[in-house]
Design an enzyme around this catalytic site. Structure first.
Site, short mmCIF file in Angstrom:
data_model
loop_
_atom_site.label_atom_id
_atom_site.label_comp_id
_atom_site.label_asym_id
_atom_site.label_seq_id
_atom_site.Cartn_x
_atom_site.Cartn_y
_atom_site.Cartn_z
N VAL A 93 0.84 -1.19 0.00
CA VAL A 93 0.00 0.00 0.00
C VAL A 93 0.88 1.25 0.00
CG1 VAL A 93 -1.82 1.26 1.20
CG2 VAL A 93 -1.84 -1.24 1.21
N LYS A 94 0.68 2.07 -1.04
CA LYS A 94 1.51 3.27 -1.19
C LYS A 94 0.78 4.46 -0.56
CE LYS A 94 4.32 5.10 -4.98
NZ LYS A 94 4.40 5.15 -6.45
N VAL A 95 1.45 5.11 0.36
CA VAL A 95 0.81 6.14 1.20
C VAL A 95 1.62 7.44 1.10
CG1 VAL A 95 0.16 6.72 3.58
CG2 VAL A 95 0.07 4.34 2.81
#
Ligand code: G3P
Length: 216
Positions: free
Chosen positions: A86-88
């Site tokens: 998950v890219k945050v």
């Protein structure tokens, strides 16, 4: 150093994968939009297709900006495939969400990182990867590779386990310089990866060998 491809284009992902040196894929909303992917279902299906092509970490970026929504969106993305990371974004609620994902066993990639201070925060929150944007730093008149070296030094001194994922790569030279500076991963468009192959003396040498081979 691991090689990721930075695109949502399936043909390019397949081409890089067939080289046999690909370790993963990164995407972002701009790259997804470039491929004309629209709507939550199509986005999820596209990520699933990428995961079926490449056996490695696949970064899927959230578009929410408040803690609760980032967590909800990230959980849905992580449920698509075990290889989803998950890219945050590096914002206050993003850091909070990184910590939540870390505590709940979900891999993360902290994106839009432009300083060593931001990289320290990402590591403290337990991010799996931190993504400094080399090319955009160069565009702003500073040296992106220097930032990679600075983060690599800090992480080594402090014993942080977050992997440095050099992003916004624009050239084959960027890849070489990031490897030298201590990046754990380089994510690049296909062009700079193929650019690593190029040397005129290789072409000249091969032509000569093939010509001489005719005499054998
Ligand atoms: O990985 C981040 C990358 O997609 C940004 O690249 O070329 O838009 O700065 P660029």
């Amino acid at each position: 150093m691991k090689f990721f491809i930075d695109t949502a284009n399936l043909d390019q992902i397949r081409e890089a994968n067939e080289l046999g040196i690909l370790d993963g894929v990164t995407t972002n909303p701009s790259l997804m939009a470039k491929e004309g992917i629209k709507g939550a279902e199509a986005i999820a299906a596209h990520y699933k297709t990428i995961c079926d092509i490449v056996d490695g970490d696949i970064s899927a970026e959230v578009i929410s900006t408040d803690f609760k929504s980032i967590v909800e969106e990230g959980k849905k993305l992580a449920a698509i495939h075990p290889n989803i990371v998950v890219k945050v974004p590096m914002i206050k609620d993003g850091v909070k969400a990184l910590k939540w994902f870390t505590d709940n066993g979900i891999k993360t990639n902290c994106t839009l990182v432009f300083s060593a201070g931001q990289a320290i925060l990402a590591a403290k929150a337990g991010a799996t990867y931190v993504s400094p944007f080399i090319g955009r730093i160069d565009d702003s008149n500073w040296d992106g590779v220097e930032l990679i070296a600075q983060i690599a030094h800090i992480y080594q001194v402090q014993g942080f386990e977050t992997e440095i994922l050099a992003a916004s790569i624009r050239s084959a030279l960027h890849i070489v310089k990031c490897a030298e500076a201590g990046a754990d991963v380089c994510t690049c468009p296909l062009e700079p990866i193929l650019g690593l192959l190029k040397h005129p003396l290789t072409d000249i040498g091969l032509a000569k060998f093939l010509e001489d081979a005719k005499k054998l």
